[in-house]
Design a protein around this motif. Sequence first.
Motif, PDB file in Angstrom:
ATOM      1  N   VAL A 136     -10.736  20.555  -8.356  1.00 44.39           N
ATOM      2  CA  VAL A 136     -10.084  22.138  -8.419  1.00 44.39           C
ATOM      3  C   VAL A 136      -8.763  22.134  -8.906  1.00 44.39           C
ATOM      4  N   PHE A 137      -7.800  20.865  -8.514  1.00 39.07           N
ATOM      5  CA  PHE A 137      -6.397  20.806  -9.141  1.00 39.07           C
ATOM      6  C   PHE A 137      -6.360  20.608 -10.583  1.00 39.07           C
ATOM      7  N   SER A 138      -7.586  19.976 -11.111  1.00 37.09           N
ATOM      8  CA  SER A 138      -7.485  19.441 -12.486  1.00 37.09           C
ATOM      9  C   SER A 138      -7.975  20.758 -13.144  1.00 37.09           C
ATOM     10  N   GLY A 139      -8.378  21.677 -12.609  1.00 41.21           N
ATOM     11  CA  GLY A 139      -8.654  22.906 -13.562  1.00 41.21           C
ATOM     12  C   GLY A 139      -7.143  23.622 -13.998  1.00 41.21           C
ATOM     13  N   PHE A 140      -6.429  23.574 -13.068  1.00 33.70           N
ATOM     14  CA  PHE A 140      -5.057  24.076 -13.230  1.00 33.70           C
ATOM     15  C   PHE A 140      -3.937  23.013 -13.921  1.00 33.70           C
ATOM     16  N   ILE A 141      -4.176  22.034 -13.471  1.00 36.92           N
ATOM     17  CA  ILE A 141      -3.200  20.932 -14.044  1.00 36.92           C
ATOM     18  C   ILE A 141      -3.559  20.710 -15.643  1.00 36.92           C
ATOM     19  N   LEU A 142      -4.859  20.508 -15.887  1.00 35.64           N
ATOM     20  CA  LEU A 142      -5.402  20.339 -17.256  1.00 35.64           C
ATOM     21  C   LEU A 142      -5.800  21.850 -17.994  1.00 35.64           C
ATOM     22  N   ASP A 143      -5.518  22.878 -17.201  1.00 41.98           N
ATOM     23  CA  ASP A 143      -5.612  24.003 -17.804  1.00 41.98           C
ATOM     24  C   ASP A 143      -6.913  24.536 -18.546  1.00 41.98           C
ATOM     25  N   LEU A 144      -8.057  23.944 -17.409  1.00 44.63           N
ATOM     26  CA  LEU A 144      -9.271  24.119 -17.755  1.00 44.63           C
ATOM     27  C   LEU A 144      -9.612  25.757 -17.709  1.00 44.63           C
ATOM     28  N   GLU A 145      -9.898  26.458 -18.738  1.00 47.14           N
ATOM     29  CA  GLU A 145     -10.020  27.762 -18.662  1.00 47.14           C
ATOM     30  C   GLU A 145     -10.979  28.171 -17.630  1.00 47.14           C
ATOM     31  N   PHE A 146     -12.196  27.785 -17.461  1.00 48.68           N
ATOM     32  CA  PHE A 146     -13.002  28.495 -16.717  1.00 48.68           C
ATOM     33  C   PHE A 146     -12.660  28.412 -15.014  1.00 48.68           C
ATOM     34  N   ILE A 147     -11.427  27.563 -14.915  1.00 51.12           N
ATOM     35  CA  ILE A 147     -10.993  27.478 -13.302  1.00 51.12           C
ATOM     36  C   ILE A 147      -9.664  28.152 -13.707  1.00 51.12           C
ATOM     37  N   SER A 148      -8.711  27.656 -14.488  1.00 48.46           N
ATOM     38  CA  SER A 148      -7.361  28.215 -14.439  1.00 48.46           C
ATOM     39  C   SER A 148      -7.152  29.953 -14.641  1.00 48.46           C
ATOM     40  N   LYS A 149      -8.116  30.284 -15.529  1.00 48.14           N
ATOM     41  CA  LYS A 149      -8.174  31.729 -16.086  1.00 48.14           C
ATOM     42  C   LYS A 149      -8.816  32.370 -15.190  1.00 48.14           C
ATOM     43  N   PHE A 150      -9.720  31.946 -14.155  1.00 47.80           N
ATOM     44  CA  PHE A 150     -10.673  32.877 -13.461  1.00 47.80           C
ATOM     45  C   PHE A 150     -10.797  32.145 -12.073  1.00 47.80           C
ATOM     46  N   ASN A 151      -9.975  33.042 -11.226  1.00 47.15           N
ATOM     47  CA  ASN A 151      -9.655  32.326  -9.892  1.00 47.15           C
ATOM     48  C   ASN A 151     -10.949  32.617  -9.130  1.00 47.15           C
ATOM     49  N   PHE A 152     -11.961  33.965  -9.511  1.00 49.71           N
ATOM     50  CA  PHE A 152     -13.151  33.897  -8.769  1.00 49.71           C
ATOM     51  C   PHE A 152     -14.063  32.998  -8.884  1.00 49.71           C
ATOM     52  N   PHE A 211       2.977  21.056  -7.298  1.00 49.54           N
ATOM     53  CA  PHE A 211       1.730  21.086  -7.564  1.00 49.54           C
ATOM     54  C   PHE A 211       1.230  19.918  -8.309  1.00 49.54           C
ATOM     55  N   THR A 212       2.179  19.436  -9.333  1.00 47.48           N
ATOM     56  CA  THR A 212       1.711  18.388 -10.224  1.00 47.48           C
ATOM     57  C   THR A 212       1.945  17.079  -9.362  1.00 47.48           C
ATOM     58  N   PHE A 213       2.713  16.918  -8.663  1.00 45.97           N
ATOM     59  CA  PHE A 213       2.938  15.756  -7.634  1.00 45.97           C
ATOM     60  C   PHE A 213       1.615  15.632  -6.560  1.00 45.97           C
ATOM     61  N   LEU A 214       1.374  16.664  -6.114  1.00 49.09           N
ATOM     62  CA  LEU A 214       0.213  16.683  -5.011  1.00 49.09           C
ATOM     63  C   LEU A 214      -0.987  16.278  -5.868  1.00 49.09           C
ATOM     64  N   TYR A 215      -1.200  16.757  -7.049  1.00 46.89           N
ATOM     65  CA  TYR A 215      -2.423  16.169  -7.974  1.00 46.89           C
ATOM     66  C   TYR A 215      -2.477  14.501  -8.195  1.00 46.89           C
ATOM     67  N   ILE A 216      -1.073  14.204  -8.430  1.00 51.53           N
ATOM     68  CA  ILE A 216      -0.887  12.755  -8.893  1.00 51.53           C
ATOM     69  C   ILE A 216      -1.197  12.180  -7.328  1.00 51.53           C
ATOM     70  N   PHE A 217      -0.656  12.622  -6.428  1.00 47.12           N
ATOM     71  CA  PHE A 217      -0.827  11.785  -4.924  1.00 47.12           C
ATOM     72  C   PHE A 217      -2.480  11.897  -4.696  1.00 47.12           C
ATOM     73  N   LEU A 218      -3.327  12.784  -4.914  1.00 46.47           N
ATOM     74  CA  LEU A 218      -4.476  12.873  -4.838  1.00 46.47           C
ATOM     75  C   LEU A 218      -5.293  11.402  -5.824  1.00 46.47           C
TER      76      LEU A 218
END
Length: 285
Positions: A136-152, A211-218
């Motif tokens: 899920v975090f990858s969608g925002f960090i990597l700007d994956l459109e199907f996640i980062s652009k569509f929260n639903f 948010f990025t640091f939490l992603y790195i931590f994961l």
Amino acid sequence: MKNKLLGIFQIIITVFFIYYTLSKIDLNKILEVIKSADLLFILFASIVYFLSQIISSERLWFILKENNLIISSKENIKLYMIGIFYNFFIPGGVGGDAYKGVLMNKKFQWSLKKIYKLLILDRLIGFGVIICLIIVFSGFILDLEFISKFNFVLAPLYALLFFVGRVLVQKIFNNEIVYTKAFFISHTIQLLQFGSIILILFSLGVTNNYFTFLYIFLISSVLSIFSFGGIGIREYVFFTLASNTAVGPDIATSVGLIFTFSALISSVPGLFFLIKIKSKKKLST
């Protein structure tokens, strides 16, 4: 023999990544960053991380109880802390979970096979939640459109990941009765560890890129299984991946180091419980 080889492999990995990371950074700068850190925030970070381990022990206690392995919560916490201490300080391939299983077998005469199966189940559910969060975090960090652009998309995606995990637990362990509660307990554990990371960032004066640091931590949490207590690998992951942020490599590496220190401090109670068990054995012989 396999345990010894695993231990040697972990030692090599730990030493290699410590050496490699230190060779890429200025150690004096790291020391300066840590010296300037707010100790009060680091103290709070250590307390929050310790609480996450208490909750983690409660997850295992729930799984044991639901499978008719009855142990008091207090006794379970003691054995869990011993396991954490072993993971940090005892090389040789016999991990904390393995030793914890041996202690449970001796104390309660439970089937060692059943204990190990439940210990693995406990770890895999926690690991699965980390993987879900990374996806899920990858969608925002990597700007994956199907996640980062569509929260639903998030709710159905998470529901899908949840049910995939449930099916796997049912097929592999035939133990789906514990899955749902353990899955959500694992989120509580991760939230507490997120809190620990954010407090460490506060201590270093970092006011963005949380948010990025939490992603790195994961990501570091997944890779940390290859070394003792995540030492070396965690610092390397923070050093490498934080290069994409506005935070310098010295501060990023310091975040990993301070988190490792917090985890190390949290393992110390396990030493006292271990000494107590050893003392009782000597008195009984």
